[in-house]
Design a protein around this motif. Structure first.
Motif, PDB file in Angstrom:
ATOM      1  N   ILE A   5       0.841  -1.199   0.000  1.00 45.77           N
ATOM      2  CA  ILE A   5       0.000   0.000   0.000  1.00 45.77           C
ATOM      3  C   ILE A   5       0.874   1.246   0.000  1.00 45.77           C
ATOM      4  O   ILE A   5       0.598   2.224  -0.688  1.00 45.77           O
ATOM      5  CB  ILE A   5      -0.947   0.007   1.220  1.00 45.77           C
ATOM      6  CG1 ILE A   5      -1.784  -1.280   1.282  1.00 45.77           C
ATOM      7  CG2 ILE A   5      -1.845   1.240   1.195  1.00 45.77           C
ATOM      8  CD1 ILE A   5      -2.651  -1.499   0.068  1.00 45.77           C
TER       9      ILE A   5
ATOM     10  N   ALA B 114       0.935   4.189  -2.847  1.00 40.17           N
ATOM     11  CA  ALA B 114       0.750   5.599  -2.476  1.00 40.17           C
ATOM     12  C   ALA B 114       1.840   6.468  -3.087  1.00 40.17           C
ATOM     13  O   ALA B 114       1.577   7.552  -3.624  1.00 40.17           O
ATOM     14  CB  ALA B 114       0.740   5.736  -0.953  1.00 40.17           C
TER      15      ALA B 114
ATOM     16  N   GLN C  25       1.245   6.777   3.123  1.00 37.84           N
ATOM     17  CA  GLN C  25       0.185   5.779   3.019  1.00 37.84           C
ATOM     18  C   GLN C  25      -1.114   6.257   3.659  1.00 37.84           C
ATOM     19  O   GLN C  25      -2.205   5.968   3.172  1.00 37.84           O
ATOM     20  CB  GLN C  25       0.655   4.482   3.688  1.00 37.84           C
ATOM     21  CG  GLN C  25      -0.367   3.364   3.701  1.00 37.84           C
ATOM     22  CD  GLN C  25       0.175   2.117   4.350  1.00 37.84           C
ATOM     23  OE1 GLN C  25       1.376   1.879   4.330  1.00 37.84           O
ATOM     24  NE2 GLN C  25      -0.697   1.326   4.946  1.00 37.84           N
ATOM     25  N   TYR C  26      -0.996   7.024   4.744  1.00 38.86           N
ATOM     26  CA  TYR C  26      -2.184   7.480   5.467  1.00 38.86           C
ATOM     27  C   TYR C  26      -3.057   8.369   4.584  1.00 38.86           C
ATOM     28  O   TYR C  26      -4.273   8.181   4.487  1.00 38.86           O
ATOM     29  CB  TYR C  26      -1.762   8.239   6.726  1.00 38.86           C
ATOM     30  CG  TYR C  26      -2.905   8.979   7.385  1.00 38.86           C
ATOM     31  CD1 TYR C  26      -3.878   8.299   8.118  1.00 38.86           C
ATOM     32  CD2 TYR C  26      -3.026  10.368   7.240  1.00 38.86           C
ATOM     33  CE1 TYR C  26      -4.938   8.981   8.710  1.00 38.86           C
ATOM     34  CE2 TYR C  26      -4.081  11.048   7.820  1.00 38.86           C
ATOM     35  CZ  TYR C  26      -5.031  10.348   8.554  1.00 38.86           C
ATOM     36  OH  TYR C  26      -6.084  11.029   9.125  1.00 38.86           O
TER      37      TYR C  26
ATOM     38  N   SER D 122      -4.695   6.290   1.809  1.00 37.95           N
ATOM     39  CA  SER D 122      -5.764   5.408   2.310  1.00 37.95           C
ATOM     40  C   SER D 122      -7.016   6.193   2.647  1.00 37.95           C
ATOM     41  O   SER D 122      -8.141   5.754   2.357  1.00 37.95           O
ATOM     42  CB  SER D 122      -5.274   4.643   3.541  1.00 37.95           C
ATOM     43  OG  SER D 122      -4.185   3.800   3.206  1.00 37.95           O
ATOM     44  N   ARG D 123      -6.822   7.371   3.238  1.00 41.24           N
ATOM     45  CA  ARG D 123      -7.986   8.195   3.594  1.00 41.24           C
ATOM     46  C   ARG D 123      -8.735   8.637   2.350  1.00 41.24           C
ATOM     47  O   ARG D 123      -9.964   8.568   2.304  1.00 41.24           O
ATOM     48  CB  ARG D 123      -7.528   9.410   4.407  1.00 41.24           C
ATOM     49  CG  ARG D 123      -8.686  10.243   4.945  1.00 41.24           C
ATOM     50  CD  ARG D 123      -8.184  11.413   5.753  1.00 41.24           C
ATOM     51  NE  ARG D 123      -7.454  12.361   4.932  1.00 41.24           N
ATOM     52  CZ  ARG D 123      -6.936  13.498   5.397  1.00 41.24           C
ATOM     53  NH1 ARG D 123      -7.030  13.799   6.687  1.00 41.24           N
ATOM     54  NH2 ARG D 123      -6.294  14.314   4.579  1.00 41.24           N
TER      55      ARG D 123
ATOM     56  N   LYS E  63     -10.584   5.708   0.636  1.00 39.78           N
ATOM     57  CA  LYS E  63     -11.816   5.322   1.333  1.00 39.78           C
ATOM     58  C   LYS E  63     -12.923   6.340   1.106  1.00 39.78           C
ATOM     59  O   LYS E  63     -14.100   5.977   0.981  1.00 39.78           O
ATOM     60  CB  LYS E  63     -11.542   5.165   2.825  1.00 39.78           C
ATOM     61  CG  LYS E  63     -12.733   4.584   3.590  1.00 39.78           C
ATOM     62  CD  LYS E  63     -12.366   4.249   5.025  1.00 39.78           C
ATOM     63  CE  LYS E  63     -13.548   3.593   5.728  1.00 39.78           C
ATOM     64  NZ  LYS E  63     -13.211   3.223   7.127  1.00 39.78           N
TER      65      LYS E  63
ATOM     66  N   SER F 186     -11.077   0.881   2.571  1.00 39.81           N
ATOM     67  CA  SER F 186      -9.646   1.150   2.654  1.00 39.81           C
ATOM     68  C   SER F 186      -8.964   0.339   1.553  1.00 39.81           C
ATOM     69  O   SER F 186      -9.527  -0.656   1.073  1.00 39.81           O
ATOM     70  CB  SER F 186      -9.104   0.723   4.025  1.00 39.81           C
ATOM     71  OG  SER F 186      -9.101  -0.691   4.124  1.00 39.81           O
ATOM     72  N   PRO F 187      -7.763   0.723   1.121  1.00 38.04           N
ATOM     73  CA  PRO F 187      -7.079  -0.052   0.069  1.00 38.04           C
ATOM     74  C   PRO F 187      -6.894  -1.530   0.442  1.00 38.04           C
ATOM     75  O   PRO F 187      -7.104  -2.407  -0.395  1.00 38.04           O
ATOM     76  CB  PRO F 187      -5.734   0.660  -0.066  1.00 38.04           C
ATOM     77  CG  PRO F 187      -5.995   2.047   0.384  1.00 38.04           C
ATOM     78  CD  PRO F 187      -7.015   1.934   1.476  1.00 38.04           C
TER      79      PRO F 187
END
Length: 282
Positions: free
Chosen positions: A241, A245, A253-254, A257-258, A261, A267-268
């Motif tokens: 992931i 990204a 990554q955060y 992912s946000r 979603k 989420s991924p």
């Protein structure tokens, strides 16, 4: 490029004849195969008249206060400047060689109000189309002045139609290459300003055309493209992931992912487990 402070105003010269007042158009000055050396700084200026410059040789660049950007000129292109419009053009590491016609009068003002004359870069072609007008305007005889005025009107009208039709083709082509570049560079965060400049359009005009063409605003389009690319990348189980990204230009990554979603509802990692993993064998 550095922009010098202040603005130099090029004044209207003397010599207007009665025929010019009655006709409503006066070719007030001309240049034939004039050579201007390269400049590296922008020296803002404006004219008290209209000016049509045709770059017949060399290399050049053009800047206007309205856009604040510098554009490279190619041989065969021209520049139209209206009275009071702040701009500057010069040679680009080589001489700027031009034929030019400066003119004024109520007919010119009406052409400008109607949009037939517009400030900026236009395509004229490599033939020296201003030269016959320059030759006629050099003769002070009334018949020659009338002939020069009429020829200038014809040229301006022809250039309007040529560039209007060519402009539509150019915009269409620019959109195609822009969308292709966005798709081929999923890690780049395009700004609206960059995209508008790519298509040689103002930001507001670009936003309207982009929405009409894609059904999305520019930011939404880039966002959706990145997520669609993420769906492709997630099918590669070897790609983490965090790696995905990074490939899409997210800082970490955060943030990826946000955003993923927000658009997909998953989420991924959940998406990969739910939809991309092969079903378990019983």
């Amino acid at each position: 490029m550095d922009v010098k402070k202040g603005c130099r105003i090029i004044s209207l010269s003397q010599g207007r004849q009665k025929i010019h007042e009655n006709y409503g158009l006066w070719i007030c000055r001309t240049l034939q195969k004039a050579v201007f050396g390269p400049r590296e700084k922008i020296h803002p200026r404006s004219f008290e008249f209209f000016c049509l410059s045709h770059m017949i040789g060399g290399k050049g660049w053009y800047w206007s206060q309205k856009t604040g950007t510098v554009k490279i000129l190619e041989e065969g292109q021209g520049i139209i400047s209206s009275p009071g419009f702040v701009q500057f053009y010069s040679g680009n590491k080589e001489n700027y060689i031009e034929d030019s016609i400066c003119f004024t009068g109520v007919i010119a003002q009406n052409l400008f109000r109607s949009g037939i004359i517009r400030d900026g870069i236009i395509n004229i072609g490599k033939g020296r189309r201003l030269l016959p007008i320059i030759d006629s305007a050099a003769d002070p005889a009334m018949d020659s002045q009338i002939r020069a005025n009429q020829s200038l009107l014809n040229l301006l009208t022809d250039l309007y139609f040529e560039n209007r039709n060519k402009g539509k083709e150019n915009i269409e082509s620019a959109f195609e290459t822009l969308l292709r570049s966005i798709s081929e560079e999923p890690g780049k965060w395009w700004t609206v300003k960059e995209m508008a400049e790519w298509c040689n359009l103002s930001i507001n005009h670009f936003r309207r055309l982009f929405l009409a063409r894609t059904g999305l605003n520019p930011k939404g389009y880039v966002d959706n493209l990145k997520i669609n690319k993420a769906l492709e990348f997630l099918s590669d189980n070897d790609a983490s992931i965090s790696e995905i990204a990074g490939r899409l230009g997210y800082l970490d990554q955060y943030h990826f992912s946000r955003r993923f979603k927000e658009i997909t509802g998953f989420s991924p990692l959940r998406y990969r487990l739910e939809f991309l993993q092969p079903p378990a064998k019983h």
